[in-house]
Write a protein that holds these residues in place. Structure first.
Motif, PDB file in Angstrom:
ATOM      1  N   GLY A 179       0.816  -1.200   0.000  1.00 40.18           N
ATOM      2  CA  GLY A 179       0.000   0.000   0.000  1.00 40.18           C
ATOM      3  C   GLY A 179       0.848   1.247   0.000  1.00 40.18           C
ATOM      4  N   PRO A 180       0.235   2.414  -0.073  1.00 38.87           N
ATOM      5  CA  PRO A 180       0.981   3.679  -0.114  1.00 38.87           C
ATOM      6  C   PRO A 180       1.552   4.019   1.255  1.00 38.87           C
ATOM      7  CG  PRO A 180      -1.374   4.105  -0.054  1.00 38.87           C
ATOM      8  CD  PRO A 180      -1.224   2.618  -0.174  1.00 38.87           C
ATOM      9  N   ARG A 181       2.454   4.977   1.268  1.00 37.92           N
ATOM     10  CA  ARG A 181       3.073   5.421   2.522  1.00 37.92           C
ATOM     11  C   ARG A 181       2.172   6.482   3.165  1.00 37.92           C
ATOM     12  NH1 ARG A 181       9.175   6.998   1.883  1.00 37.92           N
ATOM     13  NH2 ARG A 181       9.190   6.489   4.101  1.00 37.92           N
ATOM     14  N   THR A 182       1.093   6.029   3.763  1.00 36.38           N
ATOM     15  CA  THR A 182       0.116   6.911   4.373  1.00 36.38           C
ATOM     16  C   THR A 182      -0.132   6.463   5.811  1.00 36.38           C
ATOM     17  OG1 THR A 182      -1.729   5.556   3.565  1.00 36.38           O
ATOM     18  CG2 THR A 182      -0.990   7.387   2.168  1.00 36.38           C
ATOM     19  N   LEU A 183      -0.821   7.326   6.558  1.00 36.37           N
ATOM     20  CA  LEU A 183      -1.148   7.004   7.943  1.00 36.37           C
ATOM     21  C   LEU A 183      -2.102   5.815   8.017  1.00 36.37           C
ATOM     22  CD1 LEU A 183      -1.130   7.585  10.965  1.00 36.37           C
ATOM     23  CD2 LEU A 183      -2.912   9.310  10.566  1.00 36.37           C
ATOM     24  N   ALA A 184      -3.068   5.763   7.118  1.00 38.57           N
ATOM     25  CA  ALA A 184      -4.015   4.646   7.126  1.00 38.57           C
ATOM     26  C   ALA A 184      -3.298   3.313   6.901  1.00 38.57           C
ATOM     27  CB  ALA A 184      -5.091   4.870   6.064  1.00 38.57           C
ATOM     28  N   MET A 185      -2.296   3.308   6.024  1.00 40.26           N
ATOM     29  CA  MET A 185      -1.572   2.080   5.764  1.00 40.26           C
ATOM     30  C   MET A 185      -0.698   1.700   6.954  1.00 40.26           C
ATOM     31  SD  MET A 185      -1.547  -0.114   3.393  1.00 40.26           S
ATOM     32  CE  MET A 185      -0.784  -1.716   3.565  1.00 40.26           C
ATOM     33  N   ALA A 186      -0.083   2.683   7.597  1.00 37.89           N
ATOM     34  CA  ALA A 186       0.714   2.395   8.793  1.00 37.89           C
ATOM     35  C   ALA A 186      -0.157   1.806   9.901  1.00 37.89           C
ATOM     36  CB  ALA A 186       1.413   3.662   9.264  1.00 37.89           C
ATOM     37  N   GLN A 187      -1.364   2.341  10.059  1.00 37.37           N
ATOM     38  CA  GLN A 187      -2.280   1.795  11.062  1.00 37.37           C
ATOM     39  C   GLN A 187      -2.694   0.369  10.702  1.00 37.37           C
ATOM     40  OE1 GLN A 187      -5.479   4.593  11.248  1.00 37.37           O
ATOM     41  NE2 GLN A 187      -4.343   6.057  12.501  1.00 37.37           N
ATOM     42  N   ARG A 188      -2.868   0.105   9.432  1.00 45.22           N
ATOM     43  CA  ARG A 188      -3.241  -1.252   9.017  1.00 45.22           C
ATOM     44  C   ARG A 188      -2.123  -2.243   9.320  1.00 45.22           C
ATOM     45  NH1 ARG A 188      -4.854  -2.893   2.762  1.00 45.22           N
ATOM     46  NH2 ARG A 188      -4.937  -5.161   3.081  1.00 45.22           N
ATOM     47  N   VAL A 189      -0.879  -1.849   9.092  1.00 46.04           N
ATOM     48  CA  VAL A 189       0.247  -2.738   9.361  1.00 46.04           C
ATOM     49  C   VAL A 189       0.386  -2.987  10.857  1.00 46.04           C
ATOM     50  CG1 VAL A 189       2.753  -2.945   9.197  1.00 46.04           C
ATOM     51  CG2 VAL A 189       1.455  -2.069   7.257  1.00 46.04           C
ATOM     52  N   VAL A 190       0.318  -1.928  11.659  1.00 46.35           N
ATOM     53  CA  VAL A 190       0.439  -2.085  13.107  1.00 46.35           C
ATOM     54  C   VAL A 190      -0.725  -2.910  13.653  1.00 46.35           C
ATOM     55  CG1 VAL A 190       0.517  -0.849  15.301  1.00 46.35           C
ATOM     56  CG2 VAL A 190       1.759   0.035  13.335  1.00 46.35           C
ATOM     57  N   HIS A 191      -1.915  -2.730  13.113  1.00 50.64           N
ATOM     58  CA  HIS A 191      -3.068  -3.519  13.555  1.00 50.64           C
ATOM     59  C   HIS A 191      -2.862  -4.999  13.261  1.00 50.64           C
ATOM     60  CE1 HIS A 191      -7.226  -4.426  14.564  1.00 50.64           C
ATOM     61  NE2 HIS A 191      -7.324  -5.090  13.423  1.00 50.64           N
TER      62      HIS A 191
END
Length: 394
Positions: A179-191
């Motif tokens: 995914g793109p380097r966005t906050l939503a993607m970072a939250q998805r990875v951490v989740h």
């Protein structure tokens, strides 16, 4: 209860379960309700009989080999070549099969391996985590959607980034996302990482200077806190979302000049530098992301779609995701790592005039305590994952 008549059972059926929905034992392995019933018509696969519902099913039911006319060894060798970094068309030329057939086997294997990894990667205890991302140029760049001159400039806005999370101690690959380097993607990875970790496990997290990681970690490892009153009168302060006291997060911010690394600045975001140093000193390390960057090198070598200057690019995120699922299972369960090998109590002699064996091979799954042996790719593909969560067997 074990039967008392006839000869004792010699075929191990503890890893199988009855697939019939009307059976009371459906989906539950190791309940001693299955027995071998020979090979129908002299075929290679054994037939199993459920004594509870009196149903029959082949032992490879629920795997990618069910319903295939191709040889099992051929399918395993094709997927092994893909896991070692060979492209789909190159693999098809080596084994003289159609490229669409290779792609079809990869799609089916990825679906099964995704369930296999989710079944074993649960309640994992780790002390450290390293998170990073690497770009993946897909077929759209070559087709003209992104010009060669403008490709590097648009990488920050590109939708194709591979996010990876690794435990540096056991080398266990916990999560891969695209995914793109966005906050939503970072939250998805951490989740996704939080779903894998054991309840109450809050490891030390190390990343690069991407600021979205801090917000994502705070939202998953935080709690509401009521600030103290500073004045005797007036409204009470509103509750604030604060990081957990045991959360430790540090960054290694790299500075480049003319595409050369000139400086690395360490920054502690959550916690204190003394606590971070205490966790890292147990392994003799400092704040760094070297292990996840080394994993990124393995990704580029073993996933043909993200290798540099190659003509094996994928056409979309789905195809790249299937390669990553295959790489994750192969990396965690089938590929021994020299850095985590275990010394033998006594050297073992080998065949011929070779030197004695002094080390026991170890995979990341073995180092993390998820299994007790090195799996073969055929063994992984033959494993039947139960249809609902159960205690994972080794």
């Amino acid at each position: 209860m074990p039967p008392t008549n006839r000869r004792p059972r010699t075929v191990d059926t503890s890893m199988h379960f009855c697939p019939h929905l009307g059976c009371d034992y459906c989906g539950w392995p190791g309940l001693n309700n299955l027995r071998a019933n020979g090979h129908p018509s002299g075929g290679p696969w054994r037939q199993l009989h459920c004594t509870a519902c009196d149903g029959y099913f082949p032992e490879h039911h629920g795997t990618i080999f069910h319903g295939k006319q191709a040889a099992v060894e051929l399918i395993v060798h094709v997927l092994a070549c893909l896991a070692e970094g060979l492209g789909i068309r190159a693999t098809a030329r080596v084994f003289e099969v159609d490229p669409n057939t290779v792609l079809h086997w990869l799609v089916e294997a990825a679906e099964q391996l995704k369930a296999f990894s989710a079944y074993f990667l649960c309640n994992v205890h780790v002390n450290q985590l390293q998170l990073d991302e690497l770009y993946a140029v897909l077929r759209g760049v070559i087709n003209g959607e992104i010009s060669e001159d403008n490709a590097i400039k648009r990488l920050e806005r590109s939708r194709h980034w591979v996010w990876t999370v690794i435990d540096p101690e056991s080398k266990l690959l916990l999560a891969t996302e695209i995914g793109p380097r966005t906050l939503a993607m970072a939250q998805r990875v951490v989740h996704q990482v939080v779903q894998v970790l054991a309840p109450g496990c809050v490891p030390l997290c190390l990343t690069d200077g991407l600021k979205e990681y801090g917000t994502a970690l705070l939202r998953h490892f935080g709690s509401w806190s009521q600030p103290e009153r500073r004045q005797a009168t007036g409204p009470r302060p509103k509750p604030r979302w604060m990081p957990l006291p045991q959360l430790l997060y540090a960054q290694g911010v790299k500075s480049y000049r003319r595409r050369r690394l000139v400086r690395v600045k360490h920054r502690v975001v959550f916690g204190t530098i003394d606590r971070v140093t205490q966790v890292l000193s147990a392994c003799g390390w400092q704040i760094n992301t070297a292990f996840v960057e080394r994993l990124n090198l393995d990704l580029r070598q073993r996933v043909a779609a993200v290798s540099r200057r190659a003509n094996t690019l994928c056409k979309g995120e789905d195809s790249l995701g299937q390669h990553l699922v295959l790489f994750q299972s192969y990396h965690n369960f089938c590929l021994p790592h020299a850095s985590i090998r275990l010394p033998l109590a006594a050297p073992e002699s080998t065949k011929g005039s070779g030197s004695a064996k002094r080390w026991q091979p170890c995979t990341p799954a073995m180092a993390a305590g998820l299994t007790d042996h090195v799996w073969t790719l055929k063994e992984v593909l033959l494993y039947r994952v139960p249809p609902w969560p159960q205690p994972a067997g080794v």
